[in-house]
Each structure stands twice: as C-alpha cells, then as structure tokens.
Write a protein that holds these residues in place. Structure first.
Motif, PDB file in Angstrom:
ATOM      1  N   LYS A 103       0.847  -1.197   0.000  1.00 11.74           N
ATOM      2  CA  LYS A 103       0.000   0.000   0.000  1.00 11.74           C
ATOM      3  C   LYS A 103       0.877   1.239   0.000  1.00 11.74           C
ATOM      4  CE  LYS A 103      -4.121  -1.741   2.298  1.00 11.74           C
ATOM      5  NZ  LYS A 103      -5.023  -1.534   3.416  1.00 11.74           N
ATOM      6  N   GLN A 107      -2.695   5.364   1.107  1.00 14.59           N
ATOM      7  CA  GLN A 107      -3.653   4.283   1.338  1.00 14.59           C
ATOM      8  C   GLN A 107      -3.612   3.826   2.793  1.00 14.59           C
ATOM      9  OE1 GLN A 107      -2.223   1.618  -1.710  1.00 14.59           O
ATOM     10  NE2 GLN A 107      -4.138   1.800  -2.865  1.00 14.59           N
ATOM     11  N   LYS A 108      -2.389   3.788   3.365  1.00 11.83           N
ATOM     12  CA  LYS A 108      -2.227   3.345   4.746  1.00 11.83           C
ATOM     13  C   LYS A 108      -2.928   4.302   5.706  1.00 11.83           C
ATOM     14  CE  LYS A 108       2.151   0.989   4.055  1.00 11.83           C
ATOM     15  NZ  LYS A 108       3.593   1.072   4.241  1.00 11.83           N
ATOM     16  N   LYS A 110      -5.354   6.420   4.995  1.00  9.78           N
ATOM     17  CA  LYS A 110      -6.790   6.407   4.720  1.00  9.78           C
ATOM     18  C   LYS A 110      -7.457   5.213   5.399  1.00  9.78           C
ATOM     19  CE  LYS A 110      -9.913   7.365   0.923  1.00  9.78           C
ATOM     20  NZ  LYS A 110     -10.072   7.495  -0.524  1.00  9.78           N
ATOM     21  N   SER A 111      -6.810   4.048   5.370  1.00 10.37           N
ATOM     22  CA  SER A 111      -7.397   2.862   5.965  1.00 10.37           C
ATOM     23  C   SER A 111      -7.335   2.893   7.497  1.00 10.37           C
ATOM     24  CB  SER A 111      -6.696   1.605   5.457  1.00 10.37           C
ATOM     25  OG  SER A 111      -5.346   1.608   5.869  1.00 10.37           O
TER      26      SER A 111
END
Length: 113
Positions: A103, A107-108, A110-111
C-alpha cells in the motif's frame, strides 16, 4: 560394448564420464569407417547403440554440471539465467505477491482513519 545405463553413469566422476565419452566417439568413428567399407551387419546395428550411449553420457554429464552450478549459486542474490525457473514470460514479468499487495503511504493513512 554393452549398453550404457544412466544410473551407472551417475555414480562416476566427470573425468570418468569424459574419458568414456572419448572412447565411445572413437568407437563410433571406427564403426562409420566399417559402414563405408561394407562392414558386417552387426557393426551397422552397433552404430545406433553407440550413438545412444554417447547421448546418455552427455545427458548425465550436463545434469551433473547443472547440479554443481545450482549448488554454487545457492544462497546468492543473483542466479544465472539458465538456472532460473522458466515459467512463462508474462508470469516472470508479473509483480510478486508482496509487491501486489503493498500500500502507498496515502492508502495506509486512509485505511487507519
């Protein structure tokens, strides 16, 4: 000369294999001369056996060489091209599993939020 058995060849050293290969090649040359000069039918039939014997010796010799090369490259970062798995061109160029599921930093975050 009797038929050469592959399992018997595997127990021999590389030098012994090369020596036996030279003997068979010399025998093949004499058999070919006998063929041209009109030799006996038994000699003509023996040509095939000798040729197959040469092929067996070369096969076992090449297998030994490749096994030694594999042993020498074990644990090294780079492996020679002929020792790498063949697979298909598309599979070789595809991303590795860990690369596929990596990722990005965005992305990290956001998750995690």
């Amino acid at each position: 000369m009797v038929r050469v058995k592959a399992y018997e060849l595997r127990s021999k050293t590389s030098k012994e294999l090369l020596k036996e290969l030279d003997e068979l090649k010399a025998e093949l040359a004499t058999l070919r001369v006998a063929k041209v000069s009109g030799g006996a039918a038994s000699k003509l039939a023996k040509i095939k056996i000798v040729r197959k014997g040469i092929a067996r010796i070369l096969t076992v010799y090449n297998q030994k060489q490749k096994a030694e090369a594999r042993k020498a490259c074990k644990g090294k970062k780079y492996v020679p091209l002929d020792l790498r798995p063949k697979k298909t061109r598309a599979i070789r160029r595809a991303l590795k599993v860990e690369q596929k599921y990596m990722k990005t930093p965005r992305q990290k975050t956001k998750s995690s939020n």
